[in-house]
Design a protein around this motif. Structure first.
Motif, PDB file in Angstrom:
ATOM      1  N   PRO A  40      -3.417  -0.981   4.155  1.00 40.02           N
ATOM      2  CA  PRO A  40      -4.025   0.170   4.829  1.00 40.02           C
ATOM      3  C   PRO A  40      -3.907  -0.012   6.350  1.00 40.02           C
ATOM      4  CG  PRO A  40      -5.472  -0.677   3.127  1.00 40.02           C
ATOM      5  CD  PRO A  40      -4.351  -1.657   3.273  1.00 40.02           C
ATOM      6  N   ASN A  41      -3.408   1.008   7.026  1.00 41.58           N
ATOM      7  CA  ASN A  41      -3.143   0.960   8.480  1.00 41.58           C
ATOM      8  C   ASN A  41      -2.150  -0.147   8.839  1.00 41.58           C
ATOM      9  OD1 ASN A  41      -5.009   3.055   8.988  1.00 41.58           O
ATOM     10  ND2 ASN A  41      -6.664   1.578   8.882  1.00 41.58           N
ATOM     11  N   GLY A  42      -1.278  -0.516   7.880  1.00 40.62           N
ATOM     12  CA  GLY A  42      -0.309  -1.594   8.098  1.00 40.62           C
ATOM     13  C   GLY A  42       1.033  -1.085   8.584  1.00 40.62           C
ATOM     14  N   THR A  43       1.994  -1.971   8.640  1.00 42.67           N
ATOM     15  CA  THR A  43       3.348  -1.678   9.102  1.00 42.67           C
ATOM     16  C   THR A  43       4.129  -0.938   8.012  1.00 42.67           C
ATOM     17  OG1 THR A  43       3.288  -3.706  10.393  1.00 42.67           O
ATOM     18  CG2 THR A  43       5.448  -2.732  10.021  1.00 42.67           C
ATOM     19  N   TYR A  44       4.876   0.074   8.422  1.00 42.98           N
ATOM     20  CA  TYR A  44       5.707   0.844   7.500  1.00 42.98           C
ATOM     21  C   TYR A  44       6.846  -0.015   6.981  1.00 42.98           C
ATOM     22  CZ  TYR A  44       8.859   4.530   5.862  1.00 42.98           C
ATOM     23  OH  TYR A  44       9.696   5.308   5.107  1.00 42.98           O
ATOM     24  N   ILE A  45       7.045  -0.028   5.649  1.00 41.58           N
ATOM     25  CA  ILE A  45       8.128  -0.795   5.032  1.00 41.58           C
ATOM     26  C   ILE A  45       9.298   0.110   4.670  1.00 41.58           C
ATOM     27  CG2 ILE A  45       8.789  -2.203   3.046  1.00 41.58           C
ATOM     28  CD1 ILE A  45       5.888  -3.187   2.938  1.00 41.58           C
ATOM     29  N   GLY A  46       9.006   1.216   3.996  1.00 40.15           N
ATOM     30  CA  GLY A  46      10.077   2.111   3.578  1.00 40.15           C
ATOM     31  C   GLY A  46       9.552   3.162   2.617  1.00 40.15           C
TER      32      GLY A  46
ATOM     33  N   TYR B 246       0.867  -1.172   0.000  1.00 40.31           N
ATOM     34  CA  TYR B 246       0.000   0.000   0.000  1.00 40.31           C
ATOM     35  C   TYR B 246       0.904   1.223   0.000  1.00 40.31           C
ATOM     36  CZ  TYR B 246      -3.770   3.079   1.602  1.00 40.31           C
ATOM     37  OH  TYR B 246      -4.705   4.074   1.718  1.00 40.31           O
ATOM     38  N   ASN B 247       0.793   2.071  -1.014  1.00 40.21           N
ATOM     39  CA  ASN B 247       1.667   3.231  -1.161  1.00 40.21           C
ATOM     40  C   ASN B 247       0.888   4.527  -0.945  1.00 40.21           C
ATOM     41  OD1 ASN B 247       3.906   1.635  -1.909  1.00 40.21           O
ATOM     42  ND2 ASN B 247       3.105   1.493  -3.962  1.00 40.21           N
ATOM     43  N   VAL B 248       1.485   5.445  -0.182  1.00 46.14           N
ATOM     44  CA  VAL B 248       0.892   6.752   0.072  1.00 46.14           C
ATOM     45  C   VAL B 248       1.820   7.796  -0.530  1.00 46.14           C
ATOM     46  CG1 VAL B 248       0.139   8.379   1.826  1.00 46.14           C
ATOM     47  CG2 VAL B 248      -0.146   5.921   2.208  1.00 46.14           C
ATOM     48  N   LYS B 249       1.290   8.593  -1.463  1.00 46.82           N
ATOM     49  CA  LYS B 249       2.093   9.594  -2.164  1.00 46.82           C
ATOM     50  C   LYS B 249       2.447  10.754  -1.232  1.00 46.82           C
ATOM     51  CE  LYS B 249       2.047  12.559  -6.217  1.00 46.82           C
ATOM     52  NZ  LYS B 249       1.264  13.027  -7.354  1.00 46.82           N
ATOM     53  N   SER B 250       3.705  11.156  -1.258  1.00 50.16           N
ATOM     54  CA  SER B 250       4.189  12.276  -0.460  1.00 50.16           C
ATOM     55  C   SER B 250       3.869  13.580  -1.172  1.00 50.16           C
ATOM     56  CB  SER B 250       5.707  12.155  -0.269  1.00 50.16           C
ATOM     57  OG  SER B 250       6.217  13.319   0.333  1.00 50.16           O
ATOM     58  N   ASN B 251       3.675  14.663  -0.391  1.00 46.51           N
ATOM     59  CA  ASN B 251       3.423  15.969  -1.004  1.00 46.51           C
ATOM     60  C   ASN B 251       4.692  16.821  -1.062  1.00 46.51           C
ATOM     61  OD1 ASN B 251       3.694  16.490   1.687  1.00 46.51           O
ATOM     62  ND2 ASN B 251       1.810  17.658   1.904  1.00 46.51           N
ATOM     63  N   VAL B 252       5.836  16.234  -0.720  1.00 44.53           N
ATOM     64  CA  VAL B 252       7.114  16.942  -0.762  1.00 44.53           C
ATOM     65  C   VAL B 252       7.737  16.754  -2.135  1.00 44.53           C
ATOM     66  CG1 VAL B 252       9.413  17.098   0.267  1.00 44.53           C
ATOM     67  CG2 VAL B 252       7.438  16.535   1.699  1.00 44.53           C
ATOM     68  N   PRO B 253       8.094  17.850  -2.833  1.00 45.15           N
ATOM     69  CA  PRO B 253       8.726  17.705  -4.161  1.00 45.15           C
ATOM     70  C   PRO B 253      10.108  17.071  -4.056  1.00 45.15           C
ATOM     71  CG  PRO B 253       8.593  20.030  -3.516  1.00 45.15           C
ATOM     72  CD  PRO B 253       7.925  19.247  -2.442  1.00 45.15           C
TER      73      PRO B 253
END
Length: 69
Positions: free
Chosen positions: A51-57, A30-37
């Protein structure tokens, strides 16, 4: 051809025997897009197991067909 089909069946059987703990198989992420350029044509994503899972990287994806002027 029958010989090759037999080999295929044997390989699958051998692989199935190695899969003792099916929880170790990782499916999609599950990927969440960053808003930092991060650069022209690139986007950064935080990756989780679900969703609501463990952070991978964090991954950075750049568009190889985009050309800078």
């Amino acid at each position: 051809m029958k010989k090759l089909n037999g080999m295929k069946r044997d390989f699958s059987s051998l692989e199935n025997k190695k899969l003792k703990d099916l929880k170790t198989i990782q499916g999609g992420t599950y990927n969440v897009k960053s808003n930092v350029p991060v650069g022209e044509g690139c986007e950064e994503y935080d990756t989780y197991t679900g969703p609501n899972g463990t952070y991978i990287g964090r991954i950075t994806v750049c568009n190889p067909t985009l050309t800078a002027d």
